[in-house]
Write a protein that holds these residues in place. Sequence first.
Motif, mmCIF file in Angstrom:
data_model
loop_
_atom_site.group_PDB
_atom_site.id
_atom_site.type_symbol
_atom_site.label_atom_id
_atom_site.label_comp_id
_atom_site.label_asym_id
_atom_site.label_seq_id
_atom_site.Cartn_x
_atom_site.Cartn_y
_atom_site.Cartn_z
ATOM 1 N N LYS A 170 49.483 41.233 29.186
ATOM 2 C CA LYS A 170 50.266 40.303 29.989
ATOM 3 C C LYS A 170 51.491 40.974 30.602
ATOM 4 O O LYS A 170 52.225 41.693 29.931
ATOM 5 N N LYS A 192 48.940 33.133 36.906
ATOM 6 C CA LYS A 192 49.148 32.694 35.528
ATOM 7 C C LYS A 192 48.664 33.783 34.582
ATOM 8 O O LYS A 192 47.468 33.974 34.386
ATOM 9 N N SER A 194 47.969 35.814 31.052
ATOM 10 C CA SER A 194 47.384 35.377 29.793
ATOM 11 C C SER A 194 47.817 36.315 28.676
ATOM 12 O O SER A 194 48.043 37.509 28.900
ATOM 13 N N ASP A 195 47.910 35.783 27.464
ATOM 14 C CA ASP A 195 48.248 36.606 26.305
ATOM 15 C C ASP A 195 47.046 37.415 25.812
ATOM 16 O O ASP A 195 47.208 38.340 25.015
ATOM 17 N N GLU A 196 45.856 37.074 26.270
ATOM 18 C CA GLU A 196 44.647 37.755 25.807
ATOM 19 C C GLU A 196 44.492 39.124 26.466
ATOM 20 O O GLU A 196 45.054 39.412 27.523
ATOM 21 N N VAL A 201 39.808 37.967 28.866
ATOM 22 C CA VAL A 201 40.196 36.931 29.830
ATOM 23 C C VAL A 201 39.094 36.734 30.867
ATOM 24 O O VAL A 201 38.711 35.597 31.189
#
Length: 466
Positions: A170, A192, A194-196, A201
């Motif tokens: 991220k 947006k 993502s933390d993944e 993702v």
Amino acid sequence: MNLIKYKLTTVLALLLGLFATVVTAQTKPNIVLIVSDDAGYSDFGFQGSKIMKTPYLDELAKQGVKFEQAYVTAAVCGPSRAGLLTGKYQERFGFEENNVPGYMVKSCLSDDDMGLPLDQKTMGNYMKELGYKTAVFGKWHMGSKDEFHPMNRGFDTFVGFRGGARSYYKYDPDDSEVKTENRLERGLGNFKESDEYMTDVLADASIDFIKENKNNPFFVYLAFNAVHAPLQSDKKDLVNFPNLTGKRKELAAMTLSLDRACGRVFETLKKLGLDKNTIVIFTNDNGGPTDSTTADNLPLSGMKATLLEGGIRVPFIMRWPGVLPANTVYKKPICTFDLLPTFYKMGGGNVAALKDIDGVDLLPHVLGKNTNLPHQELYWKGEVGSAMRDGNWKLLRFPDRPAELFDVDKDAGELNNLADQNPERVKAMYKKIFAWEQTLERPLWMLRRKYEGDAIKRMDVYWNRK
């Protein structure tokens, strides 16, 4: 009474029409095209690696057809993807000389104006015409401006980034140094992060799309940025490679993550009962950059950005249960621009109506109905020089030395130059390359000279001559 009969007839006609629509939607095969990024030719189990762990892709190869001589249209990411998406040599519409933007001479277009020309139709456009829901997940690299955006080029859904490379983790939303084109985007202009891990993702987004469209024919272009630099693995995967160190260890872990993400997509198709009516293709965009990521292209010579086999020959699997024979190898040369007409035919389109493409429908060849070569001749233009394949023969034309000739069926490593023994063949192929070049548009942008020099050095270092 006549009125009642009329109403019953009308209702029956509507129901039959609806039934026909449903049946058509169910019988059209779904298509999932998975493209990895900068992977080495030999860096998969199904390609012979004893180091990389790719069980899901290995199983895919057993379930489908592995193509022994699959080529891309360019040795670097952007032009290669342009050829893939349009079904033709990208030089025909001026998209050549490396990736956009950032590598070009100052007299060229501005960075924002570089991209896949708007008069070119994409796979997305063609498949939408056939009633498919279309999506891109991952790396686009066809221009940063909104007009070049996937959702303005025939795709209904996009989760990914417009540029050529980015972090696997991220970005800080307040980091002004991060280019907008490399931020994770959901839709058009909806950023947006993502933390993944990025590979997960993109798999998640693909799986969501497949679930949402399980009752519609769909076309998914899953363009992972794995295993392109930066070398950033999901740390939990490093433990699987205790005997590796440094970059090679990171690359192996990233490849394992890529394989697992592919496996999750395959498992989703199976759980939904879609696997038997879904064509799955796995390939790569160009040769691996051995100098920067340790990618292994052996036994081929060369690497990314060279026109040696290691720059333009890629892994390639196609699975279609019940149609394509399982666990087989197709040995004749094909090109990724063949995928567009192949998909179009699979989706019910008339390939004869595609007037402005260079690819061919691969199915008759793979099924043995057409025993001719899919292409007698294939051409490439690189950062420096050109190349041509004519049957088994391949000619390499350089700016700083005489042309060289190889029988790549017998000599995939391009180690035995046969030019001196075949002067007339060299001359004839030289003329064919020149004639082909006369059919091309002038480049829309030109590469800086320094990169041409770098390409020659890279070729010499990674040409595996003894």
